[in-house]
Design a protein around this motif. Structure first.
Motif, PDB file in Angstrom:
ATOM      1  N   PRO A  88      17.785  26.995  -8.340  1.00 41.50           N
ATOM      2  CA  PRO A  88      18.642  26.229  -7.434  1.00 41.50           C
ATOM      3  C   PRO A  88      20.090  26.115  -7.916  1.00 41.50           C
ATOM      4  O   PRO A  88      20.975  25.811  -7.135  1.00 41.50           O
ATOM      5  N   PHE A 115      16.282  25.627   1.420  1.00 39.51           N
ATOM      6  CA  PHE A 115      15.700  25.762   0.081  1.00 39.51           C
ATOM      7  C   PHE A 115      16.384  24.830  -0.921  1.00 39.51           C
ATOM      8  O   PHE A 115      15.926  24.680  -2.036  1.00 39.51           O
ATOM      9  N   HIS A 116      17.525  24.270  -0.521  1.00 38.51           N
ATOM     10  CA  HIS A 116      18.344  23.494  -1.465  1.00 38.51           C
ATOM     11  C   HIS A 116      18.385  22.021  -1.082  1.00 38.51           C
ATOM     12  O   HIS A 116      18.207  21.666   0.076  1.00 38.51           O
ATOM     13  N   ALA A 117      18.677  21.192  -2.092  1.00 39.92           N
ATOM     14  CA  ALA A 117      18.654  19.744  -1.878  1.00 39.92           C
ATOM     15  C   ALA A 117      19.899  19.251  -1.141  1.00 39.92           C
ATOM     16  O   ALA A 117      19.811  18.394  -0.269  1.00 39.92           O
ATOM     17  N   ARG A 118      21.072  19.767  -1.498  1.00 38.30           N
ATOM     18  CA  ARG A 118      22.326  19.277  -0.910  1.00 38.30           C
ATOM     19  C   ARG A 118      23.177  20.463  -0.471  1.00 38.30           C
ATOM     20  O   ARG A 118      24.265  20.698  -1.008  1.00 38.30           O
TER      21      ARG A 118
ATOM     22  N   GLY B  15      20.508  21.812  -6.596  1.00 35.19           N
ATOM     23  CA  GLY B  15      19.218  21.138  -6.566  1.00 35.19           C
ATOM     24  C   GLY B  15      18.305  21.843  -5.595  1.00 35.19           C
ATOM     25  O   GLY B  15      18.772  22.400  -4.606  1.00 35.19           O
ATOM     26  N   ALA B  16      17.008  21.835  -5.901  1.00 38.16           N
ATOM     27  CA  ALA B  16      16.035  22.480  -5.025  1.00 38.16           C
ATOM     28  C   ALA B  16      15.523  21.475  -4.006  1.00 38.16           C
ATOM     29  O   ALA B  16      15.380  20.291  -4.304  1.00 38.16           O
ATOM     30  N   ALA B  17      15.241  21.971  -2.810  1.00 39.17           N
ATOM     31  CA  ALA B  17      14.583  21.142  -1.800  1.00 39.17           C
ATOM     32  C   ALA B  17      13.120  20.973  -2.208  1.00 39.17           C
ATOM     33  O   ALA B  17      12.603  21.755  -3.003  1.00 39.17           O
ATOM     34  N   ARG B  21       9.201  21.601   2.122  1.00 36.49           N
ATOM     35  CA  ARG B  21      10.244  21.828   3.124  1.00 36.49           C
ATOM     36  C   ARG B  21      10.691  23.286   3.117  1.00 36.49           C
ATOM     37  O   ARG B  21      10.869  23.911   4.157  1.00 36.49           O
ATOM     38  N   ALA B  22      10.847  23.825   1.884  1.00 32.40           N
ATOM     39  CA  ALA B  22      11.234  25.228   1.767  1.00 32.40           C
ATOM     40  C   ALA B  22      10.151  26.129   2.363  1.00 32.40           C
ATOM     41  O   ALA B  22      10.442  27.110   3.057  1.00 32.40           O
TER      42      ALA B  22
END
Lengths: 329, 262
Positions: A88, A115-118, B15-17, B21-22
């Motif tokens: 990430p 795929f990413h948080a933000r 950051g990874a989700a 969700r991914a």
């Protein structure tokens, strides 16, 4: 904003450490004892001809391949072992983009955003890389430059700390290249570390804080681009209004070796048939300039341009590669 | 080039989700791409529906049941599983490998397990559409109903182990062969199993040697298990189910062991 991953090592440690890296394919060393560090927030160019080992080295840093020798650290972690915390944090742009031919830029950027948080807003990102008009065009119908810009968007969508770009400007038109370079320069001001491979000198000349020149898997030079160019030996270069014949070139060499300048110089053709030359093997001097000008005047050739100095980054680069080839032979 | 909505700050915030969700996003992408590719719709929907309607309407098959539809529907459901798990999944994955899509996804925060889970979710979703469509056509068009002794457990076990067997085979081909070879191989197997897999022609009607071979393959066993599960024939479902499951375990283990991502 908070960092998503507390990567090992402090913010003062290098973003990337490469020590004595070796990778062999079928007994042949493709990467042969490569070492360099990349500082946090630095734009670092890995420059070399096709087949120099750039992509192999970068794919080891990306965790795609295992090294046969030496050590690598990416944000303090081993990319072969610690892939999941690095994924990430490190944005990748591969030479082969790896995008479904039927997929559309908007949905593929949205997918990677998920795929990413933000992540960045996908539409804003498409706008930034100039793909808003092509947002719903299937990937296979995009131009080479548009495909590259989509690859760049995928590298950036997760707000990475480090981006590794393999030949980011390949296939782009001049305007696209300029825009991509501007964008990469913006990354530096935000503190993003950038490692880019290229065989285009303009990329590193305009972007890189430091450049590593590699050939046959070995480091042949490591310096800021400006220092690299100034490392070229001082030479006399001149341009005439017509091209010299080979015989005339030999005559000029004989004249310079004789009483007029007294130097053993060889005439090197820089542009075939356009009258651009460099005098190799002789340091520029007032006597040399006068001797060249006098000889040209005798032959009725007009000196359009004459200058002395270290030459361009391109000439230095070719010299480095030439020296490396001689070293191997 | 921009209309003012462009990204203004590149400040890192990685950051990874969450993996779920991914995974769901990837599964949705797989389904969208399947729906977009005409050849996928042809093999997963058009051909099974056409075969069902054609052979149920023209009574040319030497079937063992009272009415052709009773033999056909379970066979076509088996074919539907093969088309989605072997043909659709195998060929799509083979080309994803050739185009470097698998490599690119491998460099993203989506874990490999998430990618496999997304592909399974997409396969199950397509199979549910096939199941609903084929059963609806059989029931509304040909008056088909569940037979006596029908068992949902057997049907689900058959569909699950059949999916495992053919998805394992599809991924085994996708991960080891060139994309073109997978394309030809998967389509060839589809046709072969359609003819000799107990799907539209009962295995008993095949020449002796061919019939013996067909009985060992997962297609005929899957069709048999579905016939028992839907109450179209009597018998013990354990035998065919065990055979399909054994194929499923074998092909999946081989795929896991031999799959090359690049």
């Amino acid at each position: 904003m908070t960092l998503g991953v507390a990567a090992a090592g402090g913010q003062d440690d290098p973003a990337i450490v490469v020590r004595g890296l070796v990778k062999r394919y079928g007994g042949r060393a493709v990467v042969d004892g490569l070492s360099f560090d990349i500082g946090r927030g630095e734009i670092f160019g890995l420059l070399g001809p096709n087949g120099a080992g750039k992509t192999t080295a970068v794919e080891i840093l990306e965790g795609y391949r295992k090294a046969d020798g030496g050590e690598v650290r990416v944000l303090g972690l081993d990319p072969a072992r610690d892939a999941s915390p690095l994924r990430p944090t490190v944005g990748l742009m591969l030479q082969e983009n790896g995008i479904y031919p039927q997929a559309r830029p908007a949905e593929i950027v949205r997918l990677f955003a998920r795929f990413h948080a933000r992540p960045h807003d996908p539409d804003a990102l498409l706008d930034t890389v100039g793909l808003l008009d092509a947002a719903t065009t299937p990937y296979r119908r995009l131009s080479g430059g548009q495909k590259q810009r989509l690859g760049l968007a995928l590298a950036l969508v997760g707000r990475p700390e480090l981006v590794i770009l393999d030949e980011p400007t390949a296939g782009m038109d001049p305007a696209g290249k300029a825009a991509a370079r501007e964008l990469i320069a913006d990354l530096r001001s935000a503190g993003v570390t950038v490692l880019l491979t290229t065989h285009e000198l303009a990329d590193v000349e305009r972007l890189a804080d430091r450049v590593a020149v590699i050939d046959h898997g070995r480091l042949v030079a490591l310096a800021p681009p400006s220092e690299l160019a100034s490392g070229a030996p001082q030479r006399l270069r001149f341009t005439l209004d017509r091209a010299l014949t080979d015989e005339e070139s030999r005559e000029l060499e004989a004249a310079l070796a004789g009483e007029s300048a007294g130097v053993e110089a060889s005439v090197r053709v820089l542009g075939e048939g356009v009258g651009r030359y460099r005098l190799d093997g002789a340091d520029p001097s007032p006597a040399l300039v006068r001797a060249v000008a006098a000889w040209c005047a005798d032959r009725g050739a007009l000196v359009v341009e004459l200058r002395t100095g270290g030459g361009t980054l391109e000439e230095r680069y070719l010299e480095l590669l030439g020296a490396e080839a001689r070293h191997r032979d | 080039m921009t209309d003012g909505r462009a990204v203004t700050s590149w400040t890192p915030a990685p950051g990874a989700a969450p993996v779920w969700r991914a995974t769901l996003a990837q599964a949705a992408m797989e389904l969208r791409l399947t729906a977009r590719r005409g050849e996928n719709l042809l093999v997963t929907l058009v051909i099974p529906v056409a075969l069902l309607v054609f052979f149920a309407s023209v009574n040319v098959l030497p079937t063992t049941t009272a009415r052709p539809i009773e033999f056909l529907l379970p066979g076509i459901l088996a074919l539907a599983v093969i088309s989605t798990s072997l043909v659709n999944l195998g060929i799509a994955t083979a080309y994803e490998r050739a185009y470097g899509v698998l490599k690119r996804l491998g460099g993203s925060p989506l874990p490999r397990g998430g990618l496999v889970a997304a592909k399974i979710l997409a396969v199950v979703a397509i199979e549910l559409v096939q199941l609903a469509l084929l059963v609806a056509i059989a029931a509304l068009g040909f008056g088909w109903t569940l037979g006596p002794g029908a068992s949902l457990t057997v049907v689900l076990a058959a569909l699950g182990s059949g999916t495992l067997a053919f998805a394992g085979l599809g991924l085994l081909m996708a991960g080891t062969l060139r994309a073109e070879a997978t394309l030809a191989g998967a389509n060839g197997l589809y046709l072969l199993l359609l003819l000799v897999g107990g799907v539209v022609v009962p295995v008993d009607q095949l020449p002796a040697l061919l019939g013996d071979i067909a009985r060992l393959l997962p297609a005929a066993a899957l069709a048999d298990a579905l016939r028992i599960g839907l109450g179209m024939s009597t018998g013990n479902a354990v035998g065919p189910l065990a055979l399909v499951l054994a194929w499923g375990i074998a092909t999946s283990l081989l795929a896991i062991k031999l799959f090359r991502w690049e």
